[in-house]
Design a protein around this motif. Structure first.
Motif, PDB file in Angstrom:
ATOM      1  N   GLU A 118       0.819  -1.226   0.000  1.00  0.00           N
ATOM      2  CA  GLU A 118       0.000   0.000   0.000  1.00  0.00           C
ATOM      3  C   GLU A 118       0.847   1.269   0.000  1.00  0.00           C
ATOM      4  OE1 GLU A 118      -3.169  -0.414  -0.576  1.00  0.00           O
ATOM      5  OE2 GLU A 118      -2.702  -2.558  -0.462  1.00  0.00           O
ATOM      6  N   HIS A 119       0.277   2.288  -0.602  1.00  0.00           N
ATOM      7  CA  HIS A 119       0.787   3.660  -0.520  1.00  0.00           C
ATOM      8  C   HIS A 119       0.563   4.157   0.918  1.00  0.00           C
ATOM      9  CE1 HIS A 119       0.575   8.061  -1.278  1.00  0.00           C
ATOM     10  NE2 HIS A 119       1.224   7.820  -2.404  1.00  0.00           N
ATOM     11  N   HIS A 120       1.406   5.057   1.384  1.00  0.00           N
ATOM     12  CA  HIS A 120       1.247   5.560   2.761  1.00  0.00           C
ATOM     13  C   HIS A 120      -0.182   6.038   3.044  1.00  0.00           C
ATOM     14  CE1 HIS A 120       5.855   6.467   2.926  1.00  0.00           C
ATOM     15  NE2 HIS A 120       5.571   5.184   3.039  1.00  0.00           N
ATOM     16  N   SER A 121      -0.848   6.551   2.025  1.00  0.00           N
ATOM     17  CA  SER A 121      -2.197   7.074   2.270  1.00  0.00           C
ATOM     18  C   SER A 121      -3.212   5.952   2.499  1.00  0.00           C
ATOM     19  CB  SER A 121      -2.649   8.006   1.141  1.00  0.00           C
ATOM     20  OG  SER A 121      -2.718   7.284  -0.050  1.00  0.00           O
ATOM     21  N   ASN A 122      -2.821   4.711   2.254  1.00  0.00           N
ATOM     22  CA  ASN A 122      -3.693   3.583   2.625  1.00  0.00           C
ATOM     23  C   ASN A 122      -3.085   2.784   3.778  1.00  0.00           C
ATOM     24  OD1 ASN A 122      -6.067   2.094   2.423  1.00  0.00           O
ATOM     25  ND2 ASN A 122      -5.202   0.663   0.931  1.00  0.00           N
ATOM     26  N   ILE A 123      -2.161   3.396   4.484  1.00  0.00           N
ATOM     27  CA  ILE A 123      -1.574   2.766   5.681  1.00  0.00           C
ATOM     28  C   ILE A 123      -1.805   3.662   6.899  1.00  0.00           C
ATOM     29  CG2 ILE A 123       0.552   1.930   6.792  1.00  0.00           C
ATOM     30  CD1 ILE A 123       1.713   1.424   3.990  1.00  0.00           C
ATOM     31  N   VAL A 124      -1.304   4.909   6.776  1.00  0.00           N
ATOM     32  CA  VAL A 124      -1.280   5.788   7.954  1.00  0.00           C
ATOM     33  C   VAL A 124      -2.689   6.077   8.513  1.00  0.00           C
ATOM     34  CG1 VAL A 124      -0.324   7.925   8.900  1.00  0.00           C
ATOM     35  CG2 VAL A 124       0.849   6.780   7.019  1.00  0.00           C
ATOM     36  N   PRO A 125      -3.703   6.349   7.666  1.00  0.00           N
ATOM     37  CA  PRO A 125      -5.047   6.581   8.249  1.00  0.00           C
ATOM     38  C   PRO A 125      -5.543   5.372   9.049  1.00  0.00           C
ATOM     39  CG  PRO A 125      -4.996   7.261   5.945  1.00  0.00           C
ATOM     40  CD  PRO A 125      -3.712   6.520   6.201  1.00  0.00           C
ATOM     41  N   VAL A 163     -11.205  -4.411   5.000  1.00  0.00           N
ATOM     42  CA  VAL A 163     -10.053  -4.821   4.187  1.00  0.00           C
ATOM     43  C   VAL A 163      -9.810  -3.659   3.238  1.00  0.00           C
ATOM     44  CG1 VAL A 163      -9.215  -6.467   2.457  1.00  0.00           C
ATOM     45  CG2 VAL A 163     -10.724  -7.261   4.309  1.00  0.00           C
ATOM     46  N   SER A 164      -8.570  -3.161   3.177  1.00  0.00           N
ATOM     47  CA  SER A 164      -8.306  -2.006   2.309  1.00  0.00           C
ATOM     48  C   SER A 164      -7.067  -2.275   1.461  1.00  0.00           C
ATOM     49  CB  SER A 164      -8.145  -0.736   3.150  1.00  0.00           C
ATOM     50  OG  SER A 164      -8.174   0.384   2.303  1.00  0.00           O
ATOM     51  N   ILE A 165      -7.261  -2.333   0.155  1.00  0.00           N
ATOM     52  CA  ILE A 165      -6.217  -2.818  -0.760  1.00  0.00           C
ATOM     53  C   ILE A 165      -6.148  -1.926  -1.995  1.00  0.00           C
ATOM     54  CG2 ILE A 165      -5.596  -4.803  -2.256  1.00  0.00           C
ATOM     55  CD1 ILE A 165      -5.405  -5.767   0.540  1.00  0.00           C
ATOM     56  N   ALA A 166      -4.937  -1.716  -2.487  1.00  0.00           N
ATOM     57  CA  ALA A 166      -4.775  -0.982  -3.748  1.00  0.00           C
ATOM     58  C   ALA A 166      -5.233  -1.860  -4.914  1.00  0.00           C
ATOM     59  CB  ALA A 166      -3.315  -0.597  -3.939  1.00  0.00           C
ATOM     60  N   HIS A 167      -5.916  -1.258  -5.862  1.00  0.00           N
ATOM     61  CA  HIS A 167      -6.275  -1.992  -7.077  1.00  0.00           C
ATOM     62  C   HIS A 167      -5.000  -2.270  -7.888  1.00  0.00           C
ATOM     63  CE1 HIS A 167      -9.353  -2.260 -10.632  1.00  0.00           C
ATOM     64  NE2 HIS A 167      -8.712  -3.367 -10.437  1.00  0.00           N
ATOM     65  N   VAL A 168      -4.164  -1.211  -7.993  1.00  0.00           N
ATOM     66  CA  VAL A 168      -2.877  -1.339  -8.690  1.00  0.00           C
ATOM     67  C   VAL A 168      -1.804  -0.693  -7.820  1.00  0.00           C
ATOM     68  CG1 VAL A 168      -1.525  -0.565 -10.687  1.00  0.00           C
ATOM     69  CG2 VAL A 168      -3.867  -1.363 -11.026  1.00  0.00           C
ATOM     70  N   SER A 169      -0.681  -1.396  -7.636  1.00  0.00           N
ATOM     71  CA  SER A 169       0.419  -0.860  -6.828  1.00  0.00           C
ATOM     72  C   SER A 169       1.143   0.254  -7.583  1.00  0.00           C
ATOM     73  CB  SER A 169       1.401  -1.969  -6.497  1.00  0.00           C
ATOM     74  OG  SER A 169       2.666  -1.412  -6.173  1.00  0.00           O
ATOM     75  N   ASN A 170       1.432   1.356  -6.870  1.00  0.00           N
ATOM     76  CA  ASN A 170       2.126   2.472  -7.518  1.00  0.00           C
ATOM     77  C   ASN A 170       3.634   2.220  -7.617  1.00  0.00           C
ATOM     78  OD1 ASN A 170       2.291   2.853  -4.620  1.00  0.00           O
ATOM     79  ND2 ASN A 170       3.196   4.847  -5.049  1.00  0.00           N
ATOM     80  N   VAL A 171       4.111   1.101  -7.083  1.00  0.00           N
ATOM     81  CA  VAL A 171       5.532   0.769  -7.204  1.00  0.00           C
ATOM     82  C   VAL A 171       5.718  -0.462  -8.102  1.00  0.00           C
ATOM     83  CG1 VAL A 171       7.641   0.162  -5.960  1.00  0.00           C
ATOM     84  CG2 VAL A 171       5.954   1.671  -4.885  1.00  0.00           C
ATOM     85  N   LEU A 172       4.995  -1.523  -7.778  1.00  0.00           N
ATOM     86  CA  LEU A 172       5.197  -2.786  -8.488  1.00  0.00           C
ATOM     87  C   LEU A 172       4.376  -2.861  -9.774  1.00  0.00           C
ATOM     88  CD1 LEU A 172       4.973  -5.099  -5.363  1.00  0.00           C
ATOM     89  CD2 LEU A 172       7.042  -4.226  -6.468  1.00  0.00           C
ATOM     90  N   ALA A 354      11.930  12.193 -17.781  1.00  0.00           N
ATOM     91  CA  ALA A 354      11.458  12.433 -16.415  1.00  0.00           C
ATOM     92  C   ALA A 354      10.967  11.136 -15.795  1.00  0.00           C
ATOM     93  CB  ALA A 354      10.329  13.458 -16.428  1.00  0.00           C
ATOM     94  N   VAL A 355      11.702  10.620 -14.802  1.00  0.00           N
ATOM     95  CA  VAL A 355      11.229   9.472 -14.017  1.00  0.00           C
ATOM     96  C   VAL A 355      11.327   9.860 -12.542  1.00  0.00           C
ATOM     97  CG1 VAL A 355      12.015   7.745 -15.704  1.00  0.00           C
ATOM     98  CG2 VAL A 355      13.488   8.332 -13.753  1.00  0.00           C
ATOM     99  N   ARG A 356      10.746   9.057 -11.713  1.00  0.00           N
ATOM    100  CA  ARG A 356      10.785   9.323 -10.268  1.00  0.00           C
ATOM    101  C   ARG A 356      11.819   8.431  -9.600  1.00  0.00           C
ATOM    102  NH1 ARG A 356       7.069  12.151  -6.509  1.00  0.00           N
ATOM    103  NH2 ARG A 356       7.254  13.370  -8.402  1.00  0.00           N
ATOM    104  N   ALA A 357      12.360   8.917  -8.496  1.00  0.00           N
ATOM    105  CA  ALA A 357      13.234   8.053  -7.677  1.00  0.00           C
ATOM    106  C   ALA A 357      12.899   8.301  -6.216  1.00  0.00           C
ATOM    107  CB  ALA A 357      14.690   8.387  -7.930  1.00  0.00           C
ATOM    108  N   GLY A 358      12.964   7.246  -5.418  1.00  0.00           N
ATOM    109  CA  GLY A 358      12.708   7.418  -3.988  1.00  0.00           C
ATOM    110  C   GLY A 358      11.948   6.242  -3.441  1.00  0.00           C
ATOM    111  N   HIS A 359      11.166   6.502  -2.374  1.00  0.00           N
ATOM    112  CA  HIS A 359      10.424   5.384  -1.764  1.00  0.00           C
ATOM    113  C   HIS A 359       8.977   5.350  -2.242  1.00  0.00           C
ATOM    114  CE1 HIS A 359       8.680   8.368   0.847  1.00  0.00           C
ATOM    115  NE2 HIS A 359       9.847   8.666   1.385  1.00  0.00           N
ATOM    116  N   HIS A 360       8.596   6.312  -3.085  1.00  0.00           N
ATOM    117  CA  HIS A 360       7.275   6.333  -3.713  1.00  0.00           C
ATOM    118  C   HIS A 360       6.135   6.252  -2.688  1.00  0.00           C
ATOM    119  CE1 HIS A 360       9.828   5.663  -7.110  1.00  0.00           C
ATOM    120  NE2 HIS A 360      10.172   4.474  -6.669  1.00  0.00           N
ATOM    121  N   CYS A 361       6.351   6.857  -1.524  1.00  0.00           N
ATOM    122  CA  CYS A 361       5.329   6.830  -0.458  1.00  0.00           C
ATOM    123  C   CYS A 361       4.907   5.393  -0.140  1.00  0.00           C
ATOM    124  CB  CYS A 361       4.106   7.662  -0.818  1.00  0.00           C
ATOM    125  SG  CYS A 361       4.472   9.384  -1.041  1.00  0.00           S
TER     126      CYS A 361
END
Ligand code: PMP
Length: 405
Positions: A118-125, A163-172, A354-361
């Motif tokens: 999950e993205h942080h926004s589906n973990i931290v809340p 149950v709270s799940i991403a439909h598509v992972s923003n990393v994988l 332009a690509v992103r680098a980091g932990h992708h939240c």
């Protein structure tokens, strides 16, 4: 079929570091076509007024357009009624609202199940609501870049309430089997919340077929503006929960001692909403519908099938996520052995890519994958095979530059 579409996106027509821009950061945010840009301009030039309250012509026109946008969203995600479509600021706000609804019913030792992707926004809340209610937060882990469905079946029990799940992972890029997850959650009497931030822009969404209880997504990831998003909730559920925000627009009557709420969907939309944002999201949906969401999905599949073998040929490059391209969307996270992903992204930027680098939240996921960061290329409708070639070529140059070859 979508070749040539780039001309409709003014921002893509520019030179970055002496190279034509190749924008591959679409999982972070997408670019806007002329039709969306002119919807915003037209609204402010011709119709700007506050909604729902006024009887004058402009107020009526603004209200009509705002509510027409809600109907476009309803049709796009196949909700039963516009009462089930709430405008929010984006996925993050939408999931925060659901977590706060959960807080209205959760008791100590009830369980919430989410996944490690999950993205942080589906973990931290969920962490916060667990802290407040004494509920227990459980994680489902992965098997070869995909959700481990056996683990999910074991973790979802009669104690599970959400149950709270991403439909598509923003990393994988993994596409999760929502219909199957829905059956598992509902068999145990749990509500299913789906983070649709990375799926809604890229594939057909049929919420009635998927049988999802709550579904969240953001306008800016599907060519709409920032600051507008959607929370879908089944009507009977939304009727059970109290609003999260209070004030104008959401009331029926206000007395000195208490107030009563207006009907759905406005019961949840306190204050002046993002009217231009909603109308522009409607224009983005029109644009997607004109191109065809299935065509968009197919175009991205073709790009992935084209670029993946080329990337796999680059020595020292590790790609994360499912092995089977059919199980992933147009998101590719990768690392080059011996290089920090920030250096990779900086070197690619020097080539106009332009690509992103980091932990992708998604820090828990990266921790689980045992890497502090990755680079990530993510595709959308305006990307071409030439963009894929440019990415591969720029990666080769990066390796040469850092003398890895
Ligand atoms: N969930 C996922 C899977 C995402 O990719 C994102 C955006 N990166 C979000 C949630 C949060 O979306 P927003 O920042 O638009 O609220």
């Amino acid at each position: 079929m979508l070749e040539g579409i780039k001309n409709e996106f003014p921002v893509l027509n520019q030179i970055v570091n002496d190279e034509p821009l190749v924008y591959l950061d679409n999982a972070a945010t997408t670019q806007k076509p002329l039709s969306v840009l002119s919807a915003i301009k037209d609204y402010y030039e011709n119709d700007n007024a506050n909604v729902h309250r006024g009887v004058h012509t402009l107020a009526e026109r603004a209200t009509e357009k705002y509510e027409a946008a809600r109907e476009k969203v309803r049709a796009f995600i196949n909700a039963k009624s516009t009462k089930e479509v709430l405008f929010t600021r984006g996925t993050t706000t939408s999931i925060n609202w659901v977590a706060q609804f959960a807080g209205q019913i959760l008791k100590a030792d009830d369980e919430i199940v989410i996944s490690i992707m999950e993205h942080h926004s589906n973990i931290v809340p969920w962490q916060e609501v667990a802290k407040k209610t004494g509920a227990i937060l459980k994680f489902v882990y992965l098997k070869e870049g995909e959700l481990d469905m056996e683990d999910l079946r074991q973790k979802v029990t009669a104690q599970t309430k959400f149950v709270s799940i991403a439909h598509v992972s923003n990393v994988l890029g993994t596409i999760n089997p929502i219909e199957e997850i829905s059956k598992i959650a509902h068999e145990q009497g749990a509500y299913l919340v789906v983070d649709g931030a990375q799926s809604t822009p890229h594939m057909a969404i049929d919420l009635q077929k998927m049988d999802v209880d709550f579904f969240a997504f953001s306008g800016h990831k599907m060519m709409g503006p920032t600051g507008i998003g959607v929370l879908y909730g089944k009507e009977e559920l939304l009727n059970q929960f109290e609003p999260i925000e209070f004030g104008g627009e959401m009331i029926d009557f206000v007395y000195e001692s208490h107030s009563t709420w207006t009907e759905l969907p406005w019961k949840f939309e306190a204050g002046t909403p993002n009217i231009a944002g909603a109308i522009a999201l409607g224009a983005a949906i029109d644009y997607i519908q004109e191109l065809g969401i299935d065509q968009i999905h197919q175009h991205e599949d073709e790009l992935i099938d084209y670029v993946m073998p080329k990337l796999q040929n680059i020595e020292g490059l590790t790609i994360y996520g499912p092995k089977d391209n059919k199980k992933r969307s147009g998101v590719i996270a990768f690392n080059i052995e011996g290089l920090h992903p920030h250096d990779v992204a900086t070197a690619l930027d020097m080539e106009g890519v332009a690509v992103r680098a980091g932990h992708h939240c998604a820090q828990p996921l990266l921790n689980y994958l045992d890497t502090p960061a990755t680079a990530r290329a993510s595709f959308y409708i305006y990307n071409t095979k030439a963009d894929c070639d440019k990415l591969v070529e720029a990666l080769q140059k990066t390796k040469e530059f850092f003398k890895l070859d």
